[in-house]
Design an enzyme around this catalytic site. Sequence first.
Site, short mmCIF file in Angstrom:
data_model
loop_
_atom_site.label_atom_id
_atom_site.label_comp_id
_atom_site.label_asym_id
_atom_site.label_seq_id
_atom_site.Cartn_x
_atom_site.Cartn_y
_atom_site.Cartn_z
CG ASP A 1 -28.11 -47.61 -14.66
OD1 ASP A 1 -27.18 -47.65 -14.07
OD2 ASP A 1 -29.48 -46.99 -14.21
CG ASP B 1 -27.73 -42.70 -10.21
OD1 ASP B 1 -27.91 -42.48 -11.46
OD2 ASP B 1 -28.21 -43.64 -9.69
CG HIS C 1 22.47 14.02 -0.56
ND1 HIS C 1 23.61 14.70 -0.76
CD2 HIS C 1 21.49 14.81 -0.77
CE1 HIS C 1 23.19 15.96 -1.58
NE2 HIS C 1 21.99 15.83 -1.57
CG ASP D 1 17.44 19.28 -6.83
OD1 ASP D 1 16.33 19.23 -6.46
OD2 ASP D 1 18.36 19.75 -6.08
CG ASP E 1 24.00 19.00 -4.40
OD1 ASP E 1 23.85 19.75 -5.70
OD2 ASP E 1 23.43 18.65 -3.48
CD GLU F 1 -23.37 -50.43 -10.60
OE1 GLU F 1 -23.24 -49.53 -11.68
OE2 GLU F 1 -24.39 -50.80 -10.52
CG ASP G 1 12.48 24.09 -3.64
OD1 ASP G 1 12.76 23.25 -2.64
OD2 ASP G 1 13.16 24.96 -3.70
CD GLU H 1 10.81 20.85 -7.18
OE1 GLU H 1 11.26 19.54 -6.81
OE2 GLU H 1 11.60 21.56 -7.26
CG ASP I 1 16.13 19.29 -0.13
OD1 ASP I 1 16.75 18.34 -0.81
OD2 ASP I 1 16.00 20.32 -0.87
NE ARG J 1 13.63 19.49 -5.51
CZ ARG J 1 14.21 20.43 -4.54
NH1 ARG J 1 14.91 20.35 -3.61
NH2 ARG J 1 13.68 21.42 -5.24
#
Length: 1721
Positions: free
Chosen positions: A1283, A1390, A547, A390, A273, A1286, A149, A393, A489, A473
């Site tokens: 082969d 290829d 706050h 709160d 609070d 083409e 704290d 710790e 705080d 906290r």
Amino acid sequence: MLEPQSYNVSSVDVAGAHWMRNTFPGVSSQPTMDTQWNQWSNQILMIFDAHRQRFEVPHEHVSSLNSHPSSPISNTLEITQKPFGLIVRRKENKKVLFDTTMAPLVFEDQYLQLSAKLPSHNIYGLGEHVHKQYRHDTNWKTWPIFTRDAFPNGGTHNLYGHYPFFLCLEDESGKSFGVFLMNSNAMEVILQPAPAVTYRTIGGVLDFYILFGDTPEQVVQEFLELIGRPVIPPYWSLGFQLSRWDYGSLNEVKKTVERNRAVGIPYDIQYTDIDYMEDKKDFTYDKIKFKELPQFYDYLHEKGQRYILILDPAVATSKRAGNIPYESYDRGTEKNAWVTESDGKTPLLGEVWPGETVFPDYTSQNCIDWWVDEYDRFSKEIKHDALWIDMNEVANFKKGSNKGCADNNLNYPPYTPKILDEVMFSKTLCMDAKQAWGNHYDVHSLYGYSMVLATEKALQRVFGGNRTLMLTRSSFPGVGKYSGHWLGDNAANWNDIKWAIPGMLEFGLFGVPYIGADICGFFDDSSEELCRRWMQVGAFYPFSRNHNAQGYKPQDPAVFGAGSTLVESSKHYLMIRYTLLPYLYTLFYKAHTTGETVLRPVMHEFYSDSSTWVVDRQFLWGKYLLITPVLDPGVDKVWAYIPDAVWYNYETMERVAERRQHVEMYLPADKLGLHIRGGAILPTQTPEVTTTYSRRNPMGLIIALDDNNQAAGELFWDDGDTRETVKTGNYIHYKFSVIYGVLTMQMTHNGYGDPDNIKFEDITVLGVPQTPSSVSVTHVSDGNSVTIVPDTNIQYNAAKKVMFLRGLSLTLGESYLVQWELEVDEYQRFDCHPEDHADEAKCKARGCIWEQSSLERVPWCFYPKDYGYMVTATEETNSGMTINISRNKKYRSSGRPESPDIDTLRVEIHYHSSDMLQFKITDPNTDRYEVPVPLSVPAAPETNESKRLYEVQVTTNPFGIQVVRKSTGTKIWDSSVPGFTFSDMFIQVSTRLSSEFVYGFGETEHPTFKHNLNYHTWGMFSKDQPPGYKKNCYGVHPFYMGLETTADAHGVLLLNSNAMDVTFQPTPALTYRTLGGILDFYMVLGPTPEMVVQQYTLLIGRPVLPAYWSLGFQLCRYGYSNDQEISDLYNDMRVAGIPYDVQYADIDYMDRQLDFVLDPEFAGLPALVERMRAEGMRFIFILDPAISGNETRPYPAFDRGQAADVFIKWPKNISDEIVWGKVWPDYPNVTVDESLDWDTQVELYRAYTAFPDFFRNTTADWWKQEIKDFYQTCMKFDGLWIDMNEPASFVHGTVGGKCLGDPLLENPPYMPPLDSKDLGLNHKTICMNSEQILSNGKKVRHYDVHNLYGWSHTKPTYDALLAVTGKRGIVVTRSTYPSSGIWSGHWLGDNAARWDQLYKSIIGMMEFSLFGIPYTGADICGFFYTAEYEMCLRWMQLGAFYPYSRNHNGKGSPRQDPVAWDSKFSVVSRDVLNIRYTLLPYLYTLMFEAHTKGSTVVRPLLHEFVNDKNTWDVYKQFLWGPALLITPALDQGARHVDGYVPDARWYDFHTAKDVGVRGQMVNMPTPLDHINLHIRGGYIIPWQKPENNTFYSRKNPLGLIVALSDNGTAQGSVFWDDGEGIDTVQKGNYMLASFEAQSSTLNSRVEHNSLAAADRLTLGVVKVWGVGGGTITVVHLTDAAGTVHLLTPQHNLDTQELIIDATAKSVRVDQQFSLKWRTTI
């Protein structure tokens, strides 16, 4: 200070490489180390005392260290022995990340120290402190960690939380790692310039978790996976909140509420609070000053607001007012709920707010029960909505206790870290106090954590199914799973407003995204300016609360006065906050489900920009919203950084010009900087003063387009209050995307019905470049009905380039498409001068428009809008249309005088079926060439309009065809654009596309699977051309598949065999240009990608079913010297045990490269082939089409061919001579000097060759006879490889180079962008004026049929193979055309031994999948050039999953077969090929499905996951069918691969484990001996034990991999025949069985069975994956006769794999059986 000691490793490698245990002798504590590697991202290192129990954090989420970790660590962790040290490396690049060898390890009872060198100064995290900057200063900074704290006033002291976690960004790559020390003792962390980190802790163990990520965000996700992902806070908690300590009375609280309501501040929550309590006692309220507190909850709820109150842990010992008992204390005492003194009995007394107090021990179950009960009682007295805890710790106003603390090693340890006051018990409890978890010395920093866990139970008791909220906290890693946090705080000063940002960013790292600072400061009076600026930035804190403290001036916004700048500014930014709450809420959903950060450092998104590494005065909401506040007094300009992206000013909606630079941002008194990143889609909602009211309002979207005019986003929506809606599915989830002017609002989950019937009303699109011409909405959830948005609902701000769509009324929870058409004039241009060297004169000569453009590649010469043809007559029937069109002669000719325009055309549109149509454009006055490839169209058209998936519309001027998908309204073809040209030798047509997602067209090397539409042109003309960018290659496939933005798919074939090209442009549009024939388009409508291929192959012909053996691995090379070399290779492969089915001979086996003539060097080849075939092998040899005509001795192949007149000649009106070329055959009696250049060799040594005309029936007969003679008289074979068809020639056109006839045929008026186009169409082939004769006797020019030569060659070859061998075999051809797949497979030509060829081969295979040729693959390790070791090894791994798997290389290059390297290479090759052979039954079944249904085998991910647009651009991974995902390593040095794991359940093939991720990219470890393979849940894969070849593997029992889906089901099938019979499917000579698993039962069903007894299969090992955790000990196998066999399975509880071996039972697969397993509880 203690003396550091060095430790030596005394034993290592216990239990292999998976974990190590090392003992360090000679110290008071003997530390031991465990290490573990988590499969994806985490290294765990624990150093502890093996001989004495030490304190370890009892974390509720982190499981303890597993002694059976999931994978080896040797690639990541190195342990040095003398002295001991740990070196942690990144696996993929071996970079050292965490190196403890720099300093000795100290491990004493109350002092543990470890130092580690780090790779970078980019260190973030550690806490809780005030860090004045987000990136740590490494100049010898000491940060103590111990909950306290204390005031967050800028010192280096310890604060409320305990976070020994940091993230380190390594470099610009984004690669990052995190280090978490799971230790709760007091410690200090020192950062030094090395850079290095030193930990000093005074207890516990060293329990390190090292988390690896490719980005900082990934590291956070890994950390949160470890400690627990954050809770989704209730929606209302995202509203603005007011609080202060000491309002004085409830009346003052209400005054505050009323004045803020009065000025209209958005405001959801009011706090009280400790002043609400009676004498500050928990569970009481002041019945004088807060008399009406029990009614306060209702007072707030009447206006939609909420109430939160505070509780502290310390409980007063005194009685209540009036001397009445304080029952909460009494009950706690009775339950022994308090922390005790060291005796374990006496409650420790201290002092906090109420005076003398005791302290609850939240680690004790008695205390937890007490706390839950007290809270439950109090909540019934004072209703409230959530709880704020709160002082935990734990805080104590006394030092340790009212008695002080004893002098011992706990209260006064040998070493005290540099904590505040340097006294352990300062402002807290004595360290020797006792708690259930241990000494307070060990658990002090866990006090807040344990209170959070207890409070969560209390909240569950009180609020039940409501989510509520907790705010704590003090915290420890893991509290974010339940709670939020505020930064404590602080004070009203300009430092604290700044330092809040690093604090919030750090808690994002720590897994607590619900975070904020006290707005306007807690202590001190806030000035108006400070509070105004703080309200502005605080509007964007995730936890947004104003706050302040007792005794200071009120600072709620309204106190500054109605109409004040502060009030108006606060309202403005809070209204923006409330507008964006759906986006913020979605970010919390992402945090909860994936661990993404909410408040995000700029560095997380732009890590490659080092300028962002230190940005901590700005922050992001998620990826997309950049907040730049004013944090200094008296300024209205801020020096801000604009990261490298498109950004839009949120408030003005204008695009920001700057990027990747600092700017001076003008922010006057009422402004902060707020920018939306391009690429964002933010869900919004009309704001109100509370979320209660805003949640009822209409929603909307803000879309910010990026550089590519794209954007994406999500929305998560539930009731905002109920617990675990994600888990229960009670929510709505959307994925939003914008691509090319189409917004897809895809509802991916709908488990929540919003009671307010919310609509999406308004959509704002930023960055729209042009005025929209029209906007339409498709209601996908309502049968794809289409609505046109009225113009009155569309607004466009041309200055700001913003489009507003109003009043859309799209229902939340349903899917829509919103499409806007833009008139982007320059992208609407269609090129009128595609040839090079356009200029204004040439352009206008064609009647076109010349206008320059600043946009790259946009044509400057383009067609007028009505250029083309006009409709003159239309005849429509229920089966199609016939249309006459005429050229618009207002414009000149098309500009190519040698190619006269055809003014009148006929258009025929045929509705062939519900999913296929044809449109054909011809010259009605001239018989033009048409492609002689037969297609399979339905005998009867689809005349029922309601059954057709499409609608056809025709535009009249210019003429165009529009094809509309009826279900969505999407135009998938729209040729109503200018430029349609139809001349004799140049035909051009353009169409708009439905999206940018276009795949196909070939054959050429494409760098991506999805085409790039940025003005790219691809030529198509078959050529002997190795693969290369923009090079036209062997085959021609004018077919593409288009994906529509709705995820529907279609395919388009242009049946034209002339030379052509296609051009893409960003419109999006496509232009075809062809040099002859007609336009004959076929379109199939899918609607899925897989259905497109099935429909296309139904049209062109289903693929051949290859022989089973042809799915085995194959070896070939061009350059075998003799048959002995092949024999040696075969023997070496056998010795190495590498699976291998097929050996080839290239042209080396031929004498002088003559077809059908054996070279004397290969005289032993026939005997070798016989030997190999006797051992289950197969042999394939090559045949080229060109036949030598220069022989001095009889050469039957030529002689018989000439006699039968099979060779291509000139047209008879020119010459009756053969058109001679030159290919491989040499002249007789010559010695070839290979040192000469190629052209000289061709001239001196190559014989004249003739080219068979395979269109002729006589040629097919001749070809079959030559093959038969060779088979019978020379050598047996099993398949043929054709082969050079083409056709290829080594001279251009003909010998001598002079082609007879019309020179325009060789060099036409328009030349597509082909390779060597300047040399004409006859480059490397025969003359275009050569004459060929179709089977019907029609004479055609080679100009028209050149692209069909390989196609015409293939069927006669296949027919001859079947006739000669009597078996199915396989033909592999180089040149292909649509329907070639009916008879053959194809290799990709290829290629070169280069790394890029690996991923490009995947693209090639996926394209040939589209083209209907599934039996395809590339030459493994490359044909040309020298293969490199790693590349060849990775290629062997990839090639093991080519359907056609052949390693082949060229003459002159070193060998690259698997036994040409070293033993490791052989082993890796063997292992990966064994996987292939294991899965061959599955591959063969896929080939059967391709043959019968047209399905793909190699399958793009998008075919299976088309609704996931992430898959639409994946081309470095592929599937086998639907169920096997292959993610290969494709880059040099790669040891990790980024792979996309689609949204399904996936199992790692190697481990059988569910990988546990889906729908995301995963960084997969890929060591050199590994390829990533995953099986999809829900599928059953047939398999067999592999052998050296398929002859033997086919004899093994059939196993099954049953990969269960999420709901425990799976299905699959197996096809089986003799593997080589001709037409086994057509004759019914096969077995087809299907399998289905559900409810722990596997059933088989025999769909067809006509197998010979010799081919039958028996059931082997069944592996069931994902069976769950319960032990399975019994399996029942029921055979076809009903006999039940009891089997004992193996069940691995870790992998959840069940292995059932049924081999011994000899159950036939061609008969029905079932397997049932049950779990033993």
